[in-house]
Design an enzyme around this catalytic site. Structure first.
Site, mmCIF file in Angstrom:
data_model
loop_
_atom_site.group_PDB
_atom_site.id
_atom_site.type_symbol
_atom_site.label_atom_id
_atom_site.label_comp_id
_atom_site.label_asym_id
_atom_site.label_seq_id
_atom_site.Cartn_x
_atom_site.Cartn_y
_atom_site.Cartn_z
ATOM 1 N N GLY A 39 -15.776 -24.085 77.681
ATOM 2 C CA GLY A 39 -15.843 -24.631 79.026
ATOM 3 C C GLY A 39 -15.993 -26.055 79.046
ATOM 4 O O GLY A 39 -16.528 -26.876 80.014
ATOM 5 N N GLY A 40 -15.246 -26.952 78.332
ATOM 6 C CA GLY A 40 -15.351 -28.225 78.123
ATOM 7 C C GLY A 40 -14.400 -28.913 78.959
ATOM 8 O O GLY A 40 -13.496 -28.257 79.684
ATOM 9 N N ASN A 48 -7.427 -23.916 73.584
ATOM 10 C CA ASN A 48 -8.179 -23.429 72.614
ATOM 11 C C ASN A 48 -7.310 -22.463 71.543
ATOM 12 O O ASN A 48 -7.869 -22.417 70.387
ATOM 13 C CB ASN A 48 -9.111 -22.471 73.319
ATOM 14 N N ASN A 107 -14.319 -17.864 73.191
ATOM 15 C CA ASN A 107 -15.208 -19.000 72.509
ATOM 16 C C ASN A 107 -15.931 -19.498 73.773
ATOM 17 O O ASN A 107 -15.633 -19.909 74.324
ATOM 18 C CB ASN A 107 -14.002 -19.986 72.136
ATOM 19 N N HIS A 263 -17.870 -26.124 66.275
ATOM 20 C CA HIS A 263 -17.970 -25.107 67.572
ATOM 21 C C HIS A 263 -16.589 -24.463 67.719
ATOM 22 O O HIS A 263 -16.187 -23.602 68.320
ATOM 23 C CB HIS A 263 -18.159 -25.817 68.895
ATOM 24 N N TRP A 264 -15.262 -24.991 67.002
ATOM 25 C CA TRP A 264 -14.113 -24.561 67.169
ATOM 26 C C TRP A 264 -13.398 -23.880 65.978
ATOM 27 O O TRP A 264 -12.578 -24.477 65.266
ATOM 28 C CB TRP A 264 -13.254 -25.568 67.546
#
Length: 284
Positions: A39-40, A48, A107, A263-264
Site C-alpha cells: 500500500g505504499g 510489486n 504483500n 519488506h520486499w
C-alpha cells in the site's frame, strides 16, 4: 523464460461496480494465482510483482490485480474498512472472469486483503502466500508505528509525495539499497504525484484510523487454508516479531524468514522467493 511487458499483459474489467485493472499472463487452463500489492505511494501489483511474473507464469495463470484506490483501478469512496472493500472487489473480479478458486499471493496491504478474502469467501481460496501481511501483524517487542509506517503517513499527507519522501519510503522497503534504482524512484514518484492516486491512498489509510480497524489477527484462527508466511528479518515496516502471533493463530501456517531482507522479499530474494512460492503452491 518468457519476459512480459506491461502493455501486453494489461487488462481492465468492470466488476463490483468499478473498473479494476490487472496484468494477466500464463496459460488460461493452469491453476490461478492472484497477486495483490502493498500500500505504499504509487503502489501497483505490476510494480510489486513484475520481476516474479516470468517464473510464476510458467506454472500458473497469473492475475496481478490493482486493488481499488491503486494503480489503474478506480479510486472510489470506501464505505467499508479497506480489507473488506478490496476483498469484495477481488471476489467480484473472480466472478467476472469465471474463476471459482485461486491461490493468493499478498504483500503487506495485499496480504491483509488476502486474509480477508479467505475469511469472507473461504471456498474461493486455495493456498495463501503472504509477505509481511498487514492486519496479521501484532508486534511483541517492536514499537508502533514502525519506521516504514511513519514514512507512509508522511507521503500521504498534503504535499507529502515529494521525491525526498517517496525515495525515503522506498529505501525502508529494502535491506540492500541497490534495489532502489533511479528508474524505480521515478516510476513510483510519478504514480504517487498523480492526484487520483494520492486520493486513493488517503482514502485507504483513513479506513485504518478507527479503533481495531483492520486487526485481522483477532480472526486468524478461523482461516484453515494452508498458508506460507514469508518475512524479512530486517523488515522496518512490519517487523518480524509481528509474525509470531500470526504463526500461532493460523491453524495451518509455516514461516520462512529471509536474512538481509526487509519488506520486499519478492524483490530482494527474487529467485529463492519464486522457488519457495512455486513449490509450496504446487506441492505442499
Amino acid at each position: 523464460m518468457t519476459r512480459f511487458s506491461f502493455e501486453s499483459t494489461s487488462r481492465t474489467a468492470q466488476a463490483g461496480g468499478m473498473r479494476l485493472h490487472y496484468n494477466e499472463a500464463g496459460e488460461p487452463g493452469a491453476p490461478v494465482v492472484v497477486a495483490l500489492h502493498g500500500g505504499g505511494p504509487g503502489a501497483s501489483s505490476w510494480s510489486n510483482f513484475k520481476g516474479n511474473l516470468p517464473a510464476l507464469a510458467e506454472h500458473f495463470h497469473c492475475l496481478l490485480v490493482d486493488m481499488p484506490g491503486f494503480g489503474r483501478s478506480d479510486k472510489p469512496e470506501l464505505d467499508k474498512q479497506f480489507f473488506e472493500f478490496a476483498s469484495d472487489a477481488v471476489v467480484a473480479l473472480l466472478d467476472h472472469l469465471g474463476v471459482e478458486r485461486t491461490h493468493l499471493i499478498g504483500n503487506s496491504l495485499g496480504g491483509g486483503t488476502s486474509l480477508r478474502i479467505a475469511l469472507d469467501a473461504p471456498d474461493r481460496v486455495d493456498k495463501l502466500v503472504l509477505m509481511g501481511p498487514g492486519g496479521a501483524f501484532k508486534p511483541m517487542f517492536s514499537p508502533e508505528p514502525a519506521e516504514g509506517i511513519k514514512l507512509l503517513g508522511l507521503t500521504a499527507a498534503p504535499g507529502g509525495a515529494t521525491r525526498e519522501n517517496v525515495e525515503a519510503f522506498l529505501r525502508v522497503m529494502v535491506y540492500d539499497e541497490k534495489f532502489i534504482t533511479e528508474e524505480l524512484i521515478e516510476e513510483r514518484l510519478a504514480a504517487a504525484a498523480n492526484p487520483e492516486n494520492r486520493e486513493g491512498l488517503v482514502r485507504t489509510m483513513a479506513t485504518f484510523a478507527a479503533p481495531r480497524a483492520g486487526e485481522l489477527w483477532r480472526e486468524l484462527d478461523r482461516i484453515p487454508h494452508r498458508t506460507l508466511m514469508i518475512w524479512g528479518r530486517d523488515d522496518r515496516t512490519l517487523p518480524m516479531d509481528g509474525a509470531l502471533l500470526a504463526l500461532q493463530q493460523l491453524p495451518d501456517a509455516r514461516l520462512h524468514v529471509f536474512p538481509r531482507c526487509a519488506h520486499w522479499a519478492q524483490l530482494e530474494h527474487q529467485e529463492e522467493f519464486d522457488r519457495l512460492a512455486i513449490d509450496f503452491l504446487l506441492h505442499a
